[in-house]
Write a protein that holds these residues in place. Structure first.
Motif, short mmCIF file in Angstrom:
data_model
loop_
_atom_site.label_atom_id
_atom_site.label_comp_id
_atom_site.label_asym_id
_atom_site.label_seq_id
_atom_site.Cartn_x
_atom_site.Cartn_y
_atom_site.Cartn_z
N ILE A 1 -2.45 7.97 -0.19
CA ILE A 1 -3.80 8.24 0.29
C ILE A 1 -3.80 7.92 1.77
O ILE A 1 -3.82 6.76 2.16
CB ILE A 1 -4.82 7.34 -0.43
CG1 ILE A 1 -4.71 7.52 -1.94
CG2 ILE A 1 -6.23 7.65 0.04
CD1 ILE A 1 -5.50 6.51 -2.71
N GLY A 2 -3.73 8.91 2.60
CA GLY A 2 -3.65 8.68 4.03
C GLY A 2 -2.28 8.10 4.40
O GLY A 2 -1.32 8.20 3.64
N GLN A 3 -2.21 7.47 5.56
CA GLN A 3 -0.94 6.91 6.02
C GLN A 3 -0.67 5.52 5.49
O GLN A 3 0.47 5.10 5.41
CB GLN A 3 -0.91 6.86 7.55
CG GLN A 3 -0.88 8.21 8.20
CD GLN A 3 -0.83 8.08 9.71
OE1 GLN A 3 -1.29 7.11 10.28
NE2 GLN A 3 -0.25 9.07 10.37
N TYR A 4 -1.74 4.79 5.16
CA TYR A 4 -1.56 3.37 4.90
C TYR A 4 -2.04 2.92 3.51
O TYR A 4 -2.33 1.74 3.32
CB TYR A 4 -2.29 2.55 5.97
CG TYR A 4 -1.81 2.89 7.36
CD1 TYR A 4 -0.53 2.54 7.78
CD2 TYR A 4 -2.61 3.59 8.25
CE1 TYR A 4 -0.07 2.86 9.04
CE2 TYR A 4 -2.16 3.90 9.53
CZ TYR A 4 -0.89 3.54 9.90
OH TYR A 4 -0.43 3.86 11.15
N ALA A 5 -2.11 3.81 2.55
CA ALA A 5 -2.56 3.41 1.21
C ALA A 5 -1.87 4.24 0.14
O ALA A 5 -1.55 5.41 0.35
CB ALA A 5 -4.07 3.57 1.10
N ILE A 6 -1.65 3.59 -0.99
CA ILE A 6 -1.07 4.25 -2.15
C ILE A 6 -1.88 3.86 -3.38
O ILE A 6 -2.27 2.71 -3.53
CB ILE A 6 0.41 3.86 -2.34
CG1 ILE A 6 1.24 4.48 -1.24
CG2 ILE A 6 0.92 4.27 -3.72
CD1 ILE A 6 2.72 4.27 -1.34
N GLU B 1 7.49 0.82 10.84
CA GLU B 1 7.79 -0.20 9.83
C GLU B 1 6.64 -0.37 8.85
O GLU B 1 6.86 -0.55 7.65
CB GLU B 1 8.12 -1.54 10.50
CG GLU B 1 9.41 -1.55 11.28
CD GLU B 1 10.64 -1.36 10.39
OE1 GLU B 1 10.61 -1.76 9.22
OE2 GLU B 1 11.63 -0.81 10.89
N ILE B 2 5.41 -0.32 9.34
CA ILE B 2 4.25 -0.47 8.45
C ILE B 2 4.17 0.71 7.49
O ILE B 2 3.91 0.54 6.30
CB ILE B 2 2.96 -0.63 9.26
CG1 ILE B 2 2.95 -2.01 9.93
CG2 ILE B 2 1.72 -0.45 8.38
CD1 ILE B 2 1.85 -2.22 10.94
N LYS B 3 4.43 1.92 7.97
CA LYS B 3 4.43 3.09 7.09
C LYS B 3 5.51 2.96 6.01
O LYS B 3 5.28 3.30 4.86
CB LYS B 3 4.63 4.37 7.89
CG LYS B 3 3.40 4.79 8.66
CD LYS B 3 3.66 6.05 9.47
CE LYS B 3 2.47 6.40 10.31
NZ LYS B 3 2.69 7.57 11.16
N SER B 4 6.67 2.45 6.38
CA SER B 4 7.72 2.26 5.37
C SER B 4 7.34 1.16 4.39
O SER B 4 7.66 1.24 3.21
CB SER B 4 9.08 1.97 6.03
OG SER B 4 9.13 0.65 6.53
#
Length: 142
Positions: free
Chosen positions: A83-88, A18-21
């Motif tokens: 940028i990685g799994q948790y940043a855009i 859910e956090i990735k989405s």
């Protein structure tokens, strides 16, 4: 593995998914917020700060258009970069984007100083919206 450990592992995997989405959703929200600068003819931090009008008032080759909206190239150049799994990161590959966004010197020789017409950057309003959306998602998970 006992039953409680299985439940905890399943909850952790669900939360990660859910956090990735949410990172993708929040990136889309940020991109939409920054693109709205072109429609609003200004940047919204707490409130809308309208862009300074052009000095030339004659009709351009694009007709009676708003500022920075002639071809739409600058607005269309805004992209989401993961940028990685948790940043855009929202960025533009147009060479003159920073000149408009920051109000830098442009032109040949001494050139001229472009008025600052910010369309991307820190926005308190956007941050509050993203934090609220994220908190709602976290509460729905648990």
């Amino acid at each position: 593995m006992n039953n409680n450990a299985k439940i905890l592992k399943a909850d952790r995997l669900k939360a990660e998914k859910e956090i990735k989405s949410m990172v993708t959703i929040m990136g889309n929200d940020a991109l939409n917020h920054f693109e709205s600068s072109f429609r609003n003819q200004g940047f919204t931090n707490e409130t809308l700060v309208s862009w300074k009008a052009r000095k030339r008032t004659e009709r351009s080759r694009y007709g009676n258009r708003g500022i920075l909206t002639g071809t739409g190239r600058l607005r269309r150049s805004l992209k989401r970069n993961k940028i990685g799994q948790y940043a855009i990161r929202i960025s533009s590959n147009v060479v003159y984007a920073n000149v408009h966004n920051e109000g830098l010197t442009a032109g040949r020789g001494n050139g001229f100083t472009m008025p600052k017409r910010q369309f991307v950057g820190y926005s308190a309003k956007l941050n509050r919206s993203l934090i609220n959306k994220f908190n709602m998602k976290i509460h729905s998970i648990f």
